[in-house]
Design a protein around this motif. Sequence first.
Motif, PDB file in Angstrom:
ATOM      1  N   PRO A 213       0.817  -1.215   0.000  1.00  0.00           N
ATOM      2  CA  PRO A 213       0.000   0.000   0.000  1.00  0.00           C
ATOM      3  C   PRO A 213       0.848   1.262   0.000  1.00  0.00           C
ATOM      4  O   PRO A 213       1.691   1.460   0.871  1.00  0.00           O
ATOM      5  N   VAL A 214       0.613   2.121  -0.976  1.00  0.00           N
ATOM      6  CA  VAL A 214       1.341   3.383  -1.108  1.00  0.00           C
ATOM      7  C   VAL A 214       0.336   4.515  -0.936  1.00  0.00           C
ATOM      8  O   VAL A 214      -0.657   4.596  -1.656  1.00  0.00           O
ATOM      9  N   TYR A 215       0.598   5.380   0.034  1.00  0.00           N
ATOM     10  CA  TYR A 215      -0.326   6.471   0.326  1.00  0.00           C
ATOM     11  C   TYR A 215      -0.374   7.494  -0.811  1.00  0.00           C
ATOM     12  O   TYR A 215       0.677   7.933  -1.324  1.00  0.00           O
ATOM     13  N   GLY A 216      -1.613   7.905  -1.161  1.00  0.00           N
ATOM     14  CA  GLY A 216      -1.785   8.998  -2.124  1.00  0.00           C
ATOM     15  C   GLY A 216      -1.102   8.718  -3.447  1.00  0.00           C
ATOM     16  O   GLY A 216      -1.259   7.649  -4.032  1.00  0.00           O
ATOM     17  N   ASP A 217      -0.318   9.708  -3.911  1.00  0.00           N
ATOM     18  CA  ASP A 217       0.390   9.554  -5.182  1.00  0.00           C
ATOM     19  C   ASP A 217       1.800   9.000  -5.010  1.00  0.00           C
ATOM     20  O   ASP A 217       2.524   8.835  -5.989  1.00  0.00           O
ATOM     21  N   GLY A 218       2.199   8.747  -3.751  1.00  0.00           N
ATOM     22  CA  GLY A 218       3.525   8.179  -3.503  1.00  0.00           C
ATOM     23  C   GLY A 218       4.663   9.160  -3.654  1.00  0.00           C
ATOM     24  O   GLY A 218       5.837   8.767  -3.589  1.00  0.00           O
ATOM     25  N   GLN A 219       4.358  10.443  -3.832  1.00  0.00           N
ATOM     26  CA  GLN A 219       5.399  11.435  -4.076  1.00  0.00           C
ATOM     27  C   GLN A 219       5.829  12.180  -2.813  1.00  0.00           C
ATOM     28  O   GLN A 219       6.515  13.196  -2.895  1.00  0.00           O
ATOM     29  N   GLN A 220       5.439  11.680  -1.648  1.00  0.00           N
ATOM     30  CA  GLN A 220       5.905  12.279  -0.400  1.00  0.00           C
ATOM     31  C   GLN A 220       7.409  11.994  -0.259  1.00  0.00           C
ATOM     32  O   GLN A 220       7.847  10.854  -0.356  1.00  0.00           O
ATOM     33  N   ILE A 221       8.157  13.040  -0.024  1.00  0.00           N
ATOM     34  CA  ILE A 221       9.623  12.935  -0.017  1.00  0.00           C
ATOM     35  C   ILE A 221      10.140  12.908   1.424  1.00  0.00           C
ATOM     36  O   ILE A 221       9.722  13.700   2.264  1.00  0.00           O
ATOM     37  N   ARG A 222      11.073  11.987   1.666  1.00  0.00           N
ATOM     38  CA  ARG A 222      11.714  11.877   2.966  1.00  0.00           C
ATOM     39  C   ARG A 222      13.231  11.763   2.780  1.00  0.00           C
ATOM     40  O   ARG A 222      13.715  11.309   1.739  1.00  0.00           O
ATOM     41  N   ASP A 223      13.950  12.171   3.812  1.00  0.00           N
ATOM     42  CA  ASP A 223      15.407  11.984   3.853  1.00  0.00           C
ATOM     43  C   ASP A 223      15.657  10.717   4.660  1.00  0.00           C
ATOM     44  O   ASP A 223      15.216  10.613   5.811  1.00  0.00           O
ATOM     45  N   TRP A 224      16.370   9.748   4.083  1.00  0.00           N
ATOM     46  CA  TRP A 224      16.518   8.431   4.691  1.00  0.00           C
ATOM     47  C   TRP A 224      17.919   8.230   5.254  1.00  0.00           C
ATOM     48  O   TRP A 224      18.914   8.560   4.612  1.00  0.00           O
ATOM     49  N   LEU A 225      17.981   7.657   6.457  1.00  0.00           N
ATOM     50  CA  LEU A 225      19.244   7.434   7.159  1.00  0.00           C
ATOM     51  C   LEU A 225      19.289   6.018   7.708  1.00  0.00           C
ATOM     52  O   LEU A 225      18.376   5.588   8.435  1.00  0.00           O
ATOM     53  N   TYR A 226      20.348   5.297   7.377  1.00  0.00           N
ATOM     54  CA  TYR A 226      20.543   3.947   7.911  1.00  0.00           C
ATOM     55  C   TYR A 226      20.753   4.034   9.418  1.00  0.00           C
ATOM     56  O   TYR A 226      21.505   4.877   9.905  1.00  0.00           O
ATOM     57  N   VAL A 227      20.080   3.175  10.166  1.00  0.00           N
ATOM     58  CA  VAL A 227      20.009   3.331  11.617  1.00  0.00           C
ATOM     59  C   VAL A 227      21.383   3.287  12.285  1.00  0.00           C
ATOM     60  O   VAL A 227      21.618   3.987  13.280  1.00  0.00           O
ATOM     61  N   LYS A 228      22.303   2.504  11.765  1.00  0.00           N
ATOM     62  CA  LYS A 228      23.623   2.427  12.399  1.00  0.00           C
ATOM     63  C   LYS A 228      24.403   3.731  12.210  1.00  0.00           C
ATOM     64  O   LYS A 228      25.242   4.084  13.049  1.00  0.00           O
ATOM     65  N   ASP A 229      24.117   4.458  11.138  1.00  0.00           N
ATOM     66  CA  ASP A 229      24.692   5.799  10.989  1.00  0.00           C
ATOM     67  C   ASP A 229      24.101   6.745  12.034  1.00  0.00           C
ATOM     68  O   ASP A 229      24.813   7.592  12.584  1.00  0.00           O
ATOM     69  N   HIS A 230      22.813   6.611  12.288  1.00  0.00           N
ATOM     70  CA  HIS A 230      22.198   7.423  13.340  1.00  0.00           C
ATOM     71  C   HIS A 230      22.885   7.157  14.676  1.00  0.00           C
ATOM     72  O   HIS A 230      23.191   8.083  15.429  1.00  0.00           O
ATOM     73  N   CYS A 231      23.140   5.894  14.975  1.00  0.00           N
ATOM     74  CA  CYS A 231      23.802   5.539  16.237  1.00  0.00           C
ATOM     75  C   CYS A 231      25.186   6.166  16.343  1.00  0.00           C
ATOM     76  O   CYS A 231      25.574   6.660  17.412  1.00  0.00           O
TER      77      CYS A 231
END
Length: 353
Positions: A213-231
């Motif tokens: 399931p993809v909400y709406g038109d799927g064009q919502q933009i996010r900045d993605w970060l791998y969790v181990k980089d966050h740590c």
Amino acid sequence: MILVTGGAGFIGANFVLDWLERSDEAIINLDVLTYAGNLENLKTLEGDKRHVFVQGDIGNSDLLIHLLKDYRPRAILNFAAESHVDRSIHGPEDFIQTNIVGTFRLLEASRDYWSRLKENEKQQFRFLHVSTDEVYGSLAKDEMPFTETHRYEPNSPYSASKAASDHLVRAYHHTYGLPVLTTNCSNNYGPYQFPEKLIPLMIVNALAGKSLPVYGDGQQIRDWLYVKDHCSAIRRVLEDGIPGQIYNIGGWNEKPNIEIVETICSLLDTFRPREGHSYRNLIKYVADRPGHDRRYAIDASKIERELGWRPAETFETGISKTVQWYLDNAAWVTHVQSGAYRHWVEKNYKERA
């Protein structure tokens, strides 16, 4: 030692595991074990005396006072939070209680503890509050990314509750002098993420042959970060961050949701192909969620400039590792998909069908 709250959840557990891979400094891990807190995330630490797990709520003042008195941590890292926007829309009260009231009680206990420390211990003590980029609201496609001075404009009960907790943390520094640090991070992904969030939900559904399931038109933009980089970023902020400062943590990876889903499908087509069909055939557009922010983007130049941190993973390397982890850990996925989880997914997505 350090005290970590919410250390059985997705980001908290990854932090605990990474910390104890790199350090012999002990951790007191306080987690109430809601649906998203899972001791299986910490299974490799069974019998490790450096890890002391305590089941409890950050809203329990008596427990907090007891733990701080008995263990005398040099730092407190607050990962404990209700964090799913969709759940906050259906039931905001849990978010108010944990993210606002819980943070307040943790701050109160920390302030009392810190005030009684010897002067040199007071100088070294830190309270690190882990927050989100969602407190800044939504960006237009051509707007500059969020900096640490961006105005707060939260748009969901979840982000509003986190914004309130951020303000409390700031106030405790300016009013009482508590040496606090705040990090605001972009969307995380990686091992041990509960499969209600976009990336693990798409992986789990695809492997089960269910719709994606993809909400709406799927064009919502996010900045993605791998969790181990966050740590690794949190460790740097704890080491050398300046009390009272905010540090934005991002992956420099802005991507629309539909591209994320298509990338996952392509990886699964390679790693575990379906006979005669691509996983892309499972993509289904559904009604958007109320008040869905169009774009988040983090300017992480401050933490790079002042603390020398940058993410080690690109999105391409991080998402490949993530898909492979879920393929390799099918038993973990099965165990977290309880009846309550299935009921939630059915309720949330049935409304958007």
